[in-house]
Scaffold this motif. Structure first.
Motif, short mmCIF file in Angstrom:
data_model
loop_
_atom_site.label_atom_id
_atom_site.label_comp_id
_atom_site.label_asym_id
_atom_site.label_seq_id
_atom_site.Cartn_x
_atom_site.Cartn_y
_atom_site.Cartn_z
N GLN A 58 0.81 -1.22 0.00
CA GLN A 58 0.00 0.00 0.00
C GLN A 58 0.84 1.27 0.00
O GLN A 58 0.39 2.32 -0.41
N ALA A 59 2.08 1.17 0.43
CA ALA A 59 2.95 2.34 0.46
C ALA A 59 3.15 2.92 -0.95
O ALA A 59 3.37 4.12 -1.10
N TRP A 60 3.05 2.09 -1.98
CA TRP A 60 3.28 2.56 -3.34
C TRP A 60 2.10 3.35 -3.90
O TRP A 60 2.23 4.04 -4.91
N LEU A 61 0.93 3.29 -3.26
CA LEU A 61 -0.20 4.08 -3.73
C LEU A 61 0.13 5.56 -3.71
O LEU A 61 -0.34 6.31 -4.56
N HIS A 62 0.91 5.98 -2.73
CA HIS A 62 1.26 7.39 -2.63
C HIS A 62 2.05 7.84 -3.85
O HIS A 62 1.84 8.95 -4.36
N MET A 63 2.92 6.99 -4.34
CA MET A 63 3.76 7.38 -5.47
C MET A 63 3.04 7.18 -6.81
O MET A 63 3.08 8.06 -7.67
N PHE A 64 2.40 6.04 -6.99
CA PHE A 64 1.84 5.70 -8.30
C PHE A 64 0.34 5.93 -8.43
O PHE A 64 -0.18 6.01 -9.54
N GLY A 65 -0.38 5.96 -7.31
CA GLY A 65 -1.83 6.10 -7.38
C GLY A 65 -2.48 4.85 -7.93
O GLY A 65 -1.87 3.79 -8.00
N VAL A 66 -3.73 4.98 -8.33
CA VAL A 66 -4.49 3.86 -8.89
C VAL A 66 -4.65 4.10 -10.38
O VAL A 66 -5.21 5.11 -10.78
N PRO A 67 -4.16 3.19 -11.23
CA PRO A 67 -4.30 3.39 -12.67
C PRO A 67 -5.77 3.50 -13.09
O PRO A 67 -6.65 2.88 -12.48
N GLU A 68 -6.01 4.28 -14.10
CA GLU A 68 -7.37 4.46 -14.64
C GLU A 68 -8.00 3.11 -14.93
O GLU A 68 -7.36 2.22 -15.50
N GLY A 69 -9.24 2.93 -14.51
CA GLY A 69 -9.96 1.69 -14.76
C GLY A 69 -9.64 0.58 -13.76
O GLY A 69 -10.18 -0.51 -13.87
N MET A 70 -8.78 0.87 -12.79
CA MET A 70 -8.40 -0.13 -11.80
C MET A 70 -8.97 0.26 -10.45
O MET A 70 -9.42 1.38 -10.26
N ARG A 71 -8.97 -0.67 -9.51
CA ARG A 71 -9.39 -0.37 -8.15
C ARG A 71 -8.48 -1.08 -7.17
O ARG A 71 -7.81 -2.05 -7.52
N VAL A 72 -8.48 -0.61 -5.95
CA VAL A 72 -7.68 -1.20 -4.89
C VAL A 72 -8.57 -2.16 -4.11
O VAL A 72 -9.69 -1.82 -3.75
N VAL A 73 -8.07 -3.35 -3.88
CA VAL A 73 -8.77 -4.34 -3.07
C VAL A 73 -7.84 -4.70 -1.91
O VAL A 73 -6.86 -5.43 -2.11
N PRO A 74 -8.10 -4.18 -0.71
CA PRO A 74 -7.21 -4.50 0.42
C PRO A 74 -7.26 -5.99 0.75
O PRO A 74 -8.32 -6.62 0.66
#
Length: 113
Positions: A45-61
């Motif tokens: 999850q630490a990489w979300l800060h740098m890269f974010g969520v690509p268009e059309g994708m979602r985060v599933v913890p």
């Protein structure tokens, strides 16, 4: 590739087996495959800060107890303490890294798309 062994151990602990189609020695390499929509990835999850969520994708913890190594600051017990060690101790104590990462993760509950 220690991260890969950690991920395999986490899946195995939950009775699952991951069969990767793509492996990379960098997070940027993994992210490069995501926008096409054909792939998914397990990424800290630490990489979300740098890269974010690509268009059309979602985060599933991932659910369940946290697996993997703990990270900490280790300094030599010498006198006088090094200037760097003295400088790093207060921010390491006060950083709230875990809370910040959890907050970041929950700010993307559904991602984009």
């Amino acid at each position: 590739m220690r991260n890969r062994r950690i991920i395999d151990e986490c899946f195995a602990a939950d009775g699952a087996l991951a069969t990767p189609a793509i492996e990379s020695d960098s997070v940027a390499g993994l992210y490069a495959h995501l926008p096409g929509g054909r792939w998914s990835s397990v990424i800290s999850q630490a990489w979300l800060h740098m890269f974010g969520v690509p268009e059309g994708m979602r985060v599933v913890p991932l659910e369940g107890p946290a697996h993997g190594p703990r990270v900490g600051l280790v300094v030599a017990r010498t006198e006088p303490a090094s200037v760097l060690a003295q400088a790093l101790r207060p921010p390491a104590r006060e950083a709230g890294v875990r809370e910040a990462l959890d907050e970041l993760l929950h700010s993307y509950p559904h991602g984009r798309g």
